[in-house]
Design a protein around this motif. Structure first.
Motif, PDB file in Angstrom:
ATOM      1  N   THR A 138       5.954   7.974  14.286  1.00 60.59           N
ATOM      2  CA  THR A 138       4.881   8.402  13.390  1.00 60.59           C
ATOM      3  C   THR A 138       3.942   7.257  13.043  1.00 60.59           C
ATOM      4  OG1 THR A 138       4.350   9.290  11.202  1.00 60.59           O
ATOM      5  CG2 THR A 138       6.435   8.111  11.401  1.00 60.59           C
ATOM      6  N   GLU A 139       2.660   7.482  13.221  1.00 62.24           N
ATOM      7  CA  GLU A 139       1.646   6.473  12.886  1.00 62.24           C
ATOM      8  C   GLU A 139       1.609   6.197  11.383  1.00 62.24           C
ATOM      9  OE1 GLU A 139      -2.255   7.271  15.076  1.00 62.24           O
ATOM     10  OE2 GLU A 139      -1.088   9.112  15.453  1.00 62.24           O
ATOM     11  N   ASP A 140       2.076   7.167  10.606  1.00 60.74           N
ATOM     12  CA  ASP A 140       2.001   7.025   9.149  1.00 60.74           C
ATOM     13  C   ASP A 140       3.081   6.109   8.589  1.00 60.74           C
ATOM     14  OD1 ASP A 140      -0.237   8.634   8.976  1.00 60.74           O
ATOM     15  OD2 ASP A 140       0.963  10.469   8.892  1.00 60.74           O
ATOM     16  N   ALA A 141       3.834   5.441   9.467  1.00 60.14           N
ATOM     17  CA  ALA A 141       4.731   4.376   9.016  1.00 60.14           C
ATOM     18  C   ALA A 141       3.925   3.264   8.355  1.00 60.14           C
ATOM     19  CB  ALA A 141       5.528   3.819  10.193  1.00 60.14           C
ATOM     20  N   ILE A 142       2.636   3.137   8.727  1.00 67.44           N
ATOM     21  CA  ILE A 142       1.729   2.194   8.069  1.00 67.44           C
ATOM     22  C   ILE A 142       0.418   2.915   7.793  1.00 67.44           C
ATOM     23  CG2 ILE A 142       1.012   1.269  10.317  1.00 67.44           C
ATOM     24  CD1 ILE A 142       0.393  -1.391   8.890  1.00 67.44           C
ATOM     25  N   GLN A 143      -0.063   2.790   6.559  1.00 73.02           N
ATOM     26  CA  GLN A 143      -1.354   3.360   6.180  1.00 73.02           C
ATOM     27  C   GLN A 143      -2.126   2.326   5.369  1.00 73.02           C
ATOM     28  OE1 GLN A 143      -1.324   7.797   5.202  1.00 73.02           O
ATOM     29  NE2 GLN A 143       0.748   7.219   4.603  1.00 73.02           N
ATOM     30  N   LEU A 144      -3.437   2.346   5.531  1.00 68.46           N
ATOM     31  CA  LEU A 144      -4.303   1.413   4.821  1.00 68.46           C
ATOM     32  C   LEU A 144      -5.267   2.187   3.928  1.00 68.46           C
ATOM     33  CD1 LEU A 144      -5.416  -1.562   4.522  1.00 68.46           C
ATOM     34  CD2 LEU A 144      -7.043  -0.957   6.337  1.00 68.46           C
ATOM     35  N   VAL A 170       5.035   1.827   4.660  1.00 65.59           N
ATOM     36  CA  VAL A 170       4.222   0.921   3.861  1.00 65.59           C
ATOM     37  C   VAL A 170       2.801   1.459   3.728  1.00 65.59           C
ATOM     38  CG1 VAL A 170       3.568  -0.561   5.832  1.00 65.59           C
ATOM     39  CG2 VAL A 170       3.524  -1.497   3.504  1.00 65.59           C
ATOM     40  N   ILE A 171       2.303   1.435   2.486  1.00 65.60           N
ATOM     41  CA  ILE A 171       0.896   1.741   2.197  1.00 65.60           C
ATOM     42  C   ILE A 171       0.249   0.454   1.719  1.00 65.60           C
ATOM     43  CG2 ILE A 171      -0.730   3.093   0.824  1.00 65.60           C
ATOM     44  CD1 ILE A 171       1.401   5.230   0.495  1.00 65.60           C
ATOM     45  N   MET A 195      -7.807  11.483  -1.625  1.00 68.03           N
ATOM     46  CA  MET A 195      -7.461  10.633  -0.492  1.00 68.03           C
ATOM     47  C   MET A 195      -6.101   9.964  -0.707  1.00 68.03           C
ATOM     48  SD  MET A 195      -7.421   7.086   0.245  1.00 68.03           S
ATOM     49  CE  MET A 195      -8.691   6.338  -0.804  1.00 68.03           C
ATOM     50  N   LEU A 196      -5.859   9.474  -1.925  1.00 63.96           N
ATOM     51  CA  LEU A 196      -4.590   8.827  -2.222  1.00 63.96           C
ATOM     52  C   LEU A 196      -3.430   9.821  -2.177  1.00 63.96           C
ATOM     53  CD1 LEU A 196      -5.492   6.390  -5.150  1.00 63.96           C
ATOM     54  CD2 LEU A 196      -5.079   5.815  -2.760  1.00 63.96           C
ATOM     55  N   ILE A 197      -3.651  11.012  -2.687  1.00 66.85           N
ATOM     56  CA  ILE A 197      -2.605  12.042  -2.644  1.00 66.85           C
ATOM     57  C   ILE A 197      -2.230  12.357  -1.208  1.00 66.85           C
ATOM     58  CG2 ILE A 197      -2.100  14.470  -3.134  1.00 66.85           C
ATOM     59  CD1 ILE A 197      -3.770  14.171  -5.691  1.00 66.85           C
ATOM     60  N   GLU A 198      -3.243  12.467  -0.344  1.00 71.59           N
ATOM     61  CA  GLU A 198      -2.984  12.745   1.069  1.00 71.59           C
ATOM     62  C   GLU A 198      -2.178  11.623   1.707  1.00 71.59           C
ATOM     63  OE1 GLU A 198      -2.896  14.957   4.479  1.00 71.59           O
ATOM     64  OE2 GLU A 198      -3.535  15.544   2.469  1.00 71.59           O
ATOM     65  N   LEU A 199      -2.542  10.362   1.397  1.00 69.92           N
ATOM     66  CA  LEU A 199      -1.776   9.226   1.915  1.00 69.92           C
ATOM     67  C   LEU A 199      -0.333   9.282   1.430  1.00 69.92           C
ATOM     68  CD1 LEU A 199      -4.145   6.115   1.543  1.00 69.92           C
ATOM     69  CD2 LEU A 199      -3.599   7.366   3.618  1.00 69.92           C
ATOM     70  N   GLY A 200      -0.158   9.602   0.149  1.00 68.91           N
ATOM     71  CA  GLY A 200       1.180   9.683  -0.417  1.00 68.91           C
ATOM     72  C   GLY A 200       2.030  10.742   0.262  1.00 68.91           C
ATOM     73  N   LYS A 201       1.458  11.904   0.504  1.00 66.47           N
ATOM     74  CA  LYS A 201       2.188  12.989   1.178  1.00 66.47           C
ATOM     75  C   LYS A 201       2.582  12.585   2.599  1.00 66.47           C
ATOM     76  CE  LYS A 201       0.199  16.865  -1.434  1.00 66.47           C
ATOM     77  NZ  LYS A 201      -0.700  18.040  -1.391  1.00 66.47           N
ATOM     78  N   LYS A 202       1.647  11.940   3.296  1.00 66.77           N
ATOM     79  CA  LYS A 202       1.947  11.485   4.656  1.00 66.77           C
ATOM     80  C   LYS A 202       3.059  10.436   4.654  1.00 66.77           C
ATOM     81  CE  LYS A 202      -2.592  12.288   6.807  1.00 66.77           C
ATOM     82  NZ  LYS A 202      -3.768  11.625   7.426  1.00 66.77           N
ATOM     83  N   ALA A 203       3.021   9.557   3.657  1.00 63.26           N
ATOM     84  CA  ALA A 203       4.046   8.517   3.558  1.00 63.26           C
ATOM     85  C   ALA A 203       5.423   9.130   3.329  1.00 63.26           C
ATOM     86  CB  ALA A 203       3.706   7.553   2.425  1.00 63.26           C
ATOM     87  N   LYS A 204       5.500  10.120   2.435  1.00 65.11           N
ATOM     88  CA  LYS A 204       6.782  10.769   2.157  1.00 65.11           C
ATOM     89  C   LYS A 204       7.307  11.506   3.390  1.00 65.11           C
ATOM     90  CE  LYS A 204       8.196   9.637  -1.879  1.00 65.11           C
ATOM     91  NZ  LYS A 204       9.468   8.884  -1.956  1.00 65.11           N
ATOM     92  N   ALA A 205       6.400  12.109   4.140  1.00 63.15           N
ATOM     93  CA  ALA A 205       6.810  12.794   5.374  1.00 63.15           C
ATOM     94  C   ALA A 205       7.326  11.783   6.396  1.00 63.15           C
ATOM     95  CB  ALA A 205       5.638  13.582   5.945  1.00 63.15           C
ATOM     96  N   ALA A 206       6.643  10.640   6.495  1.00 64.89           N
ATOM     97  CA  ALA A 206       7.065   9.606   7.451  1.00 64.89           C
ATOM     98  C   ALA A 206       8.403   8.993   7.045  1.00 64.89           C
ATOM     99  CB  ALA A 206       5.996   8.521   7.538  1.00 64.89           C
ATOM    100  N   GLU A 207       8.673   8.946   5.745  1.00 62.88           N
ATOM    101  CA  GLU A 207       9.914   8.342   5.253  1.00 62.88           C
ATOM    102  C   GLU A 207      11.141   9.015   5.853  1.00 62.88           C
ATOM    103  OE1 GLU A 207      12.183   7.582   0.951  1.00 62.88           O
ATOM    104  OE2 GLU A 207      10.272   8.652   1.033  1.00 62.88           O
TER     105      GLU A 207
END
Length: 416
Positions: free
Chosen positions: A172-178, A143-144, A4-16
């Motif tokens: 992109t919604e992944d600008a913020i993830q919780l 931001v995560i 789950m954390l890896i997926e969040l990280g990948k999404k964050a990098k894509a959103a960056e």
């Protein structure tokens, strides 16, 4: 590592990548829309928060911490106002500074850019969720968030509201993830995600901050606890002093810029302390006084050594009598946490000595420590109050969430 954390990280990098180039006008449009939507979502947010507050009280959470956790319509309006203030602030991203021409003709300057992906681990402060998003978004950062279990329902509702707005605005919604798993194990893994997260900022108590500093493989900006002092000098206006102390201690007890310890010059103790004791006890403040102060504070209990270094976050105040501004400064520098310290005085020399010699992020003359806050400093909001000395110190606004890169213009130069 946790999938789950890896997926969040990948999404964050894509959103960056997409946030790095978003225009200031679009950022401001989105922030305004998020502010409006948070207010429109008030009933949903309050209902979610009610669950968290009820659970907190059932688990015997101290009232000072319940106050930190609590959302009201006014506080939701305050969160929205913080975002609207950010709209009115200058966007630091893209600013070019210090462009100089070298003898070989190269033009070398620095351009302000986002940090990238920012991770924030915090405790029961739902307003941090909105503040963190606003500051990170305005500076082009992803931001995560990893909030505590005490505020999970509130945080989920706020993040969902923000993500809905981002989608509506075509961002992109992944600008913020919780991170919704609130376990310590997941927090520990999050601290090791340096492949995906550029900076980690802890916001919370001493235990949380120490854990992050000790365990993280991600660079950390330390936001410290607040064992804040007020020193009443021999020349102080005592009516002003009493008002400031009452505000700094009781306006909100569960915050890091609340006064936790009071130092009083020996020459004013007889006049000030009885009045102060009465006013503080009307607010149900427990007074822990040293042997010189206790005779003048009816109802006070004896202070012990541990009191001088304690951040109570509660209706408790320690009181010590001192004989000089030098003694007050030495005591503060021994026991403070580098947050906010104040002197009440009419003596210019003492004020300047206090400002020069007290080692803290914010040092006040004749004002409440409660002003150490991004909103009050005109930053719109804050990502935290840094008590360290590298990169950022004090309330962290937009500039604290940026770095620079060198940009170099040439016309064919090669190094000899």
């Amino acid at each position: 590592m946790n999938e789950m954390l890896i997926e969040l990280g990948k999404k964050a990098k894509a959103a960056e990548d997409s946030l790095r180039t978003i225009s200031t006008n679009k950022k401001n449009q989105v922030l305004s829309a998020v502010a409006d939507h948070l207010v429109a979502c008030s009933e949903t947010l309050l209902k979610a928060n009610e669950t968290d507050v009820s659970n907190g009280r059932a688990n015997h959470m101290p009232e000072g911490l319940v106050d930190r956790l609590l959302l009201t319509k006014e506080r939701i309006e305050g969160m929205a106002e913080g975002l609207r203030q950010l709209v009115g602030l200058e966007d630091p991203i893209g600013e070019v500074t210090g462009m100089k021409k070298r003898p070989n003709g190269l033009l070398i300057g620095q351009k302000r850019v986002p940090l990238g992906v920012i991770g924030i681990i915090y405790e029961a402060r739902p307003n941090v969720t909105a503040d963190a998003f606003g500051l990170c978004f305005k500076t082009g950062n992803v931001v995560i968030l990893k909030g505590g279990s005490d505020a999970i329902h509130s945080n989920q509702a706020i993040v969902e509201c923000i993500r809905e707005t981002l989608k509506e605005q075509g961002v992109t919604e992944d600008a913020i993830q919780l991170i919704t798993d609130t376990s310590r194990e997941t927090a520990g893994e999050f601290m090791k995600m340096n492949q995906y997260v550029d900076v980690l900022i802890p916001r919370g108590g001493k235990g949380l901050i120490k854990a992050v500093v000790n365990q993280s493989t991600i660079p950390v900006i330390e936001t410290g606890t607040g064992n804040c002092h007020i020193y009443v000098d021999e020349t102080a206006d005592l009516n002003m002093a009493a008002d400031i102390i009452l505000n700094a201690k009781t306006q909100r007890v569960g915050v890091c810029n609340a006064c936790e310890s009071l130092l009083v010059h020996d020459s004013v103790k007889e006049e000030l302390l009885p009045v102060l004791a009465r006013r503080l006890q009307e607010k149900n403040v427990e007074l822990r006084a040293d042997e010189k102060a206790i005779p003048f504070m009816p109802g006070a209990v004896p202070a012990v050594q541990e009191d001088w270094g304690t951040e109570y976050l509660d209706y408790i105040l320690s009181i010590k009598v001192v004989y000089s501004v030098e003694e007050a400064i030495a005591h503060i520098n021994q026991y403070n946490t580098g947050h906010s310290e104040a002197i009440i005085t009419e003596n210019y020399t003492h004020a300047q000595k206090f400002l020069d010699q007290v080692d803290a992020a914010a040092v006040y003359v004749n004002a409440s420590t409660r002003f150490t806050d991004g909103f009050e400093f005109g930053y719109g909001a804050e990502i935290g109050i840094s008590t360290q000395k590298l990169h950022a110190r004090g309330p962290m606004g937009l500039l604290a969430l940026t770095t620079t890169k060198y940009i170099i213009y040439g016309n064919g130069q090669i190094r000899q």
